[in-house]
Write a protein that holds these residues in place. Sequence first.
Motif, PDB file in Angstrom:
ATOM      1  N   MET A  15      -7.210  -7.144   7.140  1.00 29.88           N
ATOM      2  CA  MET A  15      -7.152  -7.420   5.700  1.00 29.88           C
ATOM      3  C   MET A  15      -7.632  -8.842   5.431  1.00 29.88           C
ATOM      4  SD  MET A  15      -3.710  -7.466   3.318  1.00 29.88           S
ATOM      5  CE  MET A  15      -3.294  -5.742   3.677  1.00 29.88           C
ATOM      6  N   THR A  16      -8.259  -9.065   4.295  1.00 29.03           N
ATOM      7  CA  THR A  16      -8.651 -10.412   3.910  1.00 29.03           C
ATOM      8  C   THR A  16      -7.547 -11.057   3.071  1.00 29.03           C
ATOM      9  OG1 THR A  16      -9.698  -9.773   1.822  1.00 29.03           O
ATOM     10  CG2 THR A  16     -11.061  -9.667   3.823  1.00 29.03           C
ATOM     11  N   SER A  17      -7.599 -12.378   2.956  1.00 30.01           N
ATOM     12  CA  SER A  17      -6.638 -13.088   2.114  1.00 30.01           C
ATOM     13  C   SER A  17      -6.782 -12.680   0.655  1.00 30.01           C
ATOM     14  CB  SER A  17      -6.838 -14.599   2.244  1.00 30.01           C
ATOM     15  OG  SER A  17      -6.592 -15.030   3.561  1.00 30.01           O
ATOM     16  N   THR A  18      -8.010 -12.433   0.233  1.00 32.99           N
ATOM     17  CA  THR A  18      -8.248 -11.996  -1.146  1.00 32.99           C
ATOM     18  C   THR A  18      -7.562 -10.664  -1.410  1.00 32.99           C
ATOM     19  OG1 THR A  18     -10.375 -13.161  -1.223  1.00 32.99           O
ATOM     20  CG2 THR A  18     -10.031 -11.393  -2.827  1.00 32.99           C
ATOM     21  N   GLU A  19      -7.648  -9.752  -0.440  1.00 29.97           N
ATOM     22  CA  GLU A  19      -6.981  -8.458  -0.590  1.00 29.97           C
ATOM     23  C   GLU A  19      -5.469  -8.620  -0.613  1.00 29.97           C
ATOM     24  OE1 GLU A  19     -10.262  -5.554   1.645  1.00 29.97           O
ATOM     25  OE2 GLU A  19      -8.750  -6.646   2.825  1.00 29.97           O
ATOM     26  N   ALA A  20      -4.944  -9.534   0.218  1.00 32.23           N
ATOM     27  CA  ALA A  20      -3.499  -9.749   0.262  1.00 32.23           C
ATOM     28  C   ALA A  20      -2.987 -10.253  -1.084  1.00 32.23           C
ATOM     29  CB  ALA A  20      -3.158 -10.748   1.365  1.00 32.23           C
ATOM     30  N   LEU A  21      -3.707 -11.172  -1.696  1.00 29.06           N
ATOM     31  CA  LEU A  21      -3.292 -11.692  -3.002  1.00 29.06           C
ATOM     32  C   LEU A  21      -3.429 -10.622  -4.084  1.00 29.06           C
ATOM     33  CD1 LEU A  21      -4.819 -15.228  -2.588  1.00 29.06           C
ATOM     34  CD2 LEU A  21      -2.402 -14.762  -3.063  1.00 29.06           C
ATOM     35  N   ALA A  22      -4.466  -9.794  -3.991  1.00 27.82           N
ATOM     36  CA  ALA A  22      -4.616  -8.695  -4.951  1.00 27.82           C
ATOM     37  C   ALA A  22      -3.450  -7.704  -4.805  1.00 27.82           C
ATOM     38  CB  ALA A  22      -5.945  -7.980  -4.731  1.00 27.82           C
ATOM     39  N   ASN A  23      -2.982  -7.508  -3.575  1.00 29.11           N
ATOM     40  CA  ASN A  23      -1.834  -6.631  -3.355  1.00 29.11           C
ATOM     41  C   ASN A  23      -0.585  -7.174  -4.052  1.00 29.11           C
ATOM     42  OD1 ASN A  23      -3.367  -4.922  -1.780  1.00 29.11           O
ATOM     43  ND2 ASN A  23      -2.680  -5.800   0.158  1.00 29.11           N
ATOM     44  N   SER A  24      -0.438  -8.494  -4.062  1.00 27.33           N
ATOM     45  CA  SER A  24       0.708  -9.100  -4.733  1.00 27.33           C
ATOM     46  C   SER A  24       0.703  -8.783  -6.219  1.00 27.33           C
ATOM     47  CB  SER A  24       0.708 -10.614  -4.519  1.00 27.33           C
ATOM     48  OG  SER A  24       0.925 -10.926  -3.154  1.00 27.33           O
ATOM     49  N   VAL A  25      -0.464  -8.778  -6.819  1.00 26.84           N
ATOM     50  CA  VAL A  25      -0.573  -8.436  -8.239  1.00 26.84           C
ATOM     51  C   VAL A  25      -0.154  -6.985  -8.459  1.00 26.84           C
ATOM     52  CG1 VAL A  25      -2.128  -8.238 -10.207  1.00 26.84           C
ATOM     53  CG2 VAL A  25      -2.385 -10.150  -8.612  1.00 26.84           C
ATOM     54  N   LYS A  26      -0.584  -6.084  -7.583  1.00 15.27           N
ATOM     55  CA  LYS A  26      -0.199  -4.682  -7.702  1.00 15.27           C
ATOM     56  C   LYS A  26       1.316  -4.514  -7.608  1.00 15.27           C
ATOM     57  CE  LYS A  26      -4.489  -2.910  -5.618  1.00 15.27           C
ATOM     58  NZ  LYS A  26      -5.064  -2.206  -4.438  1.00 15.27           N
ATOM     59  N   ASN A 311       7.528  -6.456   4.014  1.00 16.91           N
ATOM     60  CA  ASN A 311       6.200  -6.783   4.533  1.00 16.91           C
ATOM     61  C   ASN A 311       5.643  -5.651   5.397  1.00 16.91           C
ATOM     62  OD1 ASN A 311       6.374  -9.228   3.273  1.00 16.91           O
ATOM     63  ND2 ASN A 311       6.553 -10.457   5.113  1.00 16.91           N
ATOM     64  N   LEU A 312       5.470  -4.494   4.794  1.00 14.15           N
ATOM     65  CA  LEU A 312       4.924  -3.352   5.528  1.00 14.15           C
ATOM     66  C   LEU A 312       3.410  -3.478   5.685  1.00 14.15           C
ATOM     67  CD1 LEU A 312       7.104  -0.564   3.891  1.00 14.15           C
ATOM     68  CD2 LEU A 312       7.451  -1.738   6.066  1.00 14.15           C
ATOM     69  N   TYR A 313       2.843  -2.618   6.513  1.00  9.97           N
ATOM     70  CA  TYR A 313       1.443  -2.772   6.931  1.00  9.97           C
ATOM     71  C   TYR A 313       0.461  -2.574   5.788  1.00  9.97           C
ATOM     72  CZ  TYR A 313      -2.904  -1.891   9.479  1.00  9.97           C
ATOM     73  OH  TYR A 313      -4.197  -1.923   9.926  1.00  9.97           O
ATOM     74  N   THR A 314       0.656  -1.536   4.977  1.00  7.52           N
ATOM     75  CA  THR A 314      -0.281  -1.280   3.877  1.00  7.52           C
ATOM     76  C   THR A 314       0.406  -1.531   2.539  1.00  7.52           C
ATOM     77  OG1 THR A 314       0.258   1.063   3.546  1.00  7.52           O
ATOM     78  CG2 THR A 314      -1.368   0.537   5.257  1.00  7.52           C
ATOM     79  N   VAL A 315      -0.393  -1.811   1.530  1.00 11.74           N
ATOM     80  CA  VAL A 315       0.186  -2.023   0.204  1.00 11.74           C
ATOM     81  C   VAL A 315       0.799  -0.731  -0.328  1.00 11.74           C
ATOM     82  CG1 VAL A 315      -1.949  -1.559  -1.088  1.00 11.74           C
ATOM     83  CG2 VAL A 315      -0.196  -3.079  -2.048  1.00 11.74           C
ATOM     84  N   GLU A 316       0.233   0.415   0.066  1.00 19.01           N
ATOM     85  CA  GLU A 316       0.797   1.688  -0.365  1.00 19.01           C
ATOM     86  C   GLU A 316       2.210   1.872   0.171  1.00 19.01           C
ATOM     87  OE1 GLU A 316      -3.452   1.658  -0.807  1.00 19.01           O
ATOM     88  OE2 GLU A 316      -2.245   1.390   1.010  1.00 19.01           O
ATOM     89  N   GLN A 317       2.421   1.498   1.439  1.00 21.03           N
ATOM     90  CA  GLN A 317       3.767   1.586   2.025  1.00 21.03           C
ATOM     91  C   GLN A 317       4.721   0.634   1.315  1.00 21.03           C
ATOM     92  OE1 GLN A 317       2.854   0.629   6.080  1.00 21.03           O
ATOM     93  NE2 GLN A 317       1.904   2.622   6.496  1.00 21.03           N
ATOM     94  N   ARG A 318       4.246  -0.549   0.978  1.00 18.42           N
ATOM     95  CA  ARG A 318       5.090  -1.530   0.286  1.00 18.42           C
ATOM     96  C   ARG A 318       5.441  -1.039  -1.124  1.00 18.42           C
ATOM     97  NH1 ARG A 318       2.292  -7.104   0.276  1.00 18.42           N
ATOM     98  NH2 ARG A 318       4.407  -7.879  -0.099  1.00 18.42           N
ATOM     99  N   LEU A 319       4.457  -0.555  -1.841  1.00 19.33           N
ATOM    100  CA  LEU A 319       4.704  -0.044  -3.193  1.00 19.33           C
ATOM    101  C   LEU A 319       5.708   1.098  -3.162  1.00 19.33           C
ATOM    102  CD1 LEU A 319       1.019  -0.061  -4.512  1.00 19.33           C
ATOM    103  CD2 LEU A 319       2.860  -1.524  -5.355  1.00 19.33           C
ATOM    104  N   ASN A 320       5.559   1.986  -2.188  1.00 17.37           N
ATOM    105  CA  ASN A 320       6.475   3.120  -2.087  1.00 17.37           C
ATOM    106  C   ASN A 320       7.892   2.653  -1.789  1.00 17.37           C
ATOM    107  OD1 ASN A 320       6.928   6.031  -2.025  1.00 17.37           O
ATOM    108  ND2 ASN A 320       7.227   5.784   0.184  1.00 17.37           N
ATOM    109  N   SER A 321       8.019   1.650  -0.924  1.00 18.40           N
ATOM    110  CA  SER A 321       9.332   1.124  -0.573  1.00 18.40           C
ATOM    111  C   SER A 321      10.033   0.548  -1.805  1.00 18.40           C
ATOM    112  CB  SER A 321       9.183   0.042   0.510  1.00 18.40           C
ATOM    113  OG  SER A 321      10.425  -0.314   1.062  1.00 18.40           O
ATOM    114  N   TYR A 322       9.310  -0.235  -2.599  1.00 19.09           N
ATOM    115  CA  TYR A 322       9.885  -0.811  -3.818  1.00 19.09           C
ATOM    116  C   TYR A 322      10.197   0.270  -4.853  1.00 19.09           C
ATOM    117  CZ  TYR A 322       8.727  -5.476  -2.073  1.00 19.09           C
ATOM    118  OH  TYR A 322       8.672  -6.630  -1.321  1.00 19.09           O
TER     119      TYR A 322
END
Length: 331
Positions: A15-26, A311-322
């Motif tokens: 993953m890139t840092s740009t993608e990580a920050l975009a995930n935070s917005v999601k 801090n799960l591996y994919t943003v989809e896993q994180r979104l689902n957890s929340y």
Amino acid sequence: MKLSILDQVPISKGMTSTEALANSVKIAQLGDKLGYERMWFAEHHNMTSLASSAPEITAAYVAAKTERIRVGTGGIMMMHYSPLKIAEVFKTLAALAPGRIDFGAGRAPGGDGLAMTALASGRRPEMNEQYDKLEIILRLMNEQQTGEAVYDAVVAAPFKIQLPQAWLLGSSGQSARQAGAAGVGYSFAQFFNGQMSKGIFDAYRNAFQPSYFMEKPEIITTYAVCVAETEEEAEYLSMPMQIARLNLMRGKLTQGISPEEAKDYPLTEMDKMILQQNRSLMLVGSAKEVAERILYEQEYYGFDEAMINSNLYTVEQRLNSYQLLAEQLIK
């Protein structure tokens, strides 16, 4: 109960840092929709595994991308910055998003010795008297005299605005009384070492003095959490988080690996023992199981709000957890 999010902006492998920050917005936008109380961004330096080195900037961007959720820092690392600059930054944020900004302050460096020295421009880092610095920051924000000529000669602009909520972070109980005496909220990092206690929270409440920033004592407890549809799936998805903690204890700051890689990760017998010991620092299971544990501990220890770090591996896993946890706890 009140449920919130702590985001360290993890950068998984590939993953890139740009993608990580975009995930935070999601994640912030989902939290905004689901009724999460607040989302804080941590401050970490000299790391390729986390993209949260400037949490006040991330908070500003996220506040503009959301409508209701409170946004702030968990926390800004006070030792690196001038009290005047911190006061100005958070007053500006509070003026841009009235009633939605949190100033969460920490006493830790948020990085290794090399980062500390670089942030101090090569000088010796100022590690002492952090509680005094917090008091000066709060006074500057509230447009009060500090008793120090260098600060009393200036004004922290913007002037006469609705100020942010203020919180002091802690992980051992050392800051509990100081947070109470300062009249700010107390945020306890249970996921650091698992030493939450009634005594720590009682010390905070007994020392509490009402202030502009907090009328009554408020306690947040932060958990590391992995929630999935079943306990078995949650255990599987949590292994990258567990291995990341193991590597951190070894002084290795590695990017998150996939659950598939984690399943086959080479572990010594000592590693397995450490993983077992660290297991209590995480809440892993179905949403119902984890929610019941949090509610039980809220009643037993007496905190007001649970903050979730996932801090799960994919943003989809994180979104689902929340999402799953909110369905159980946010009514």
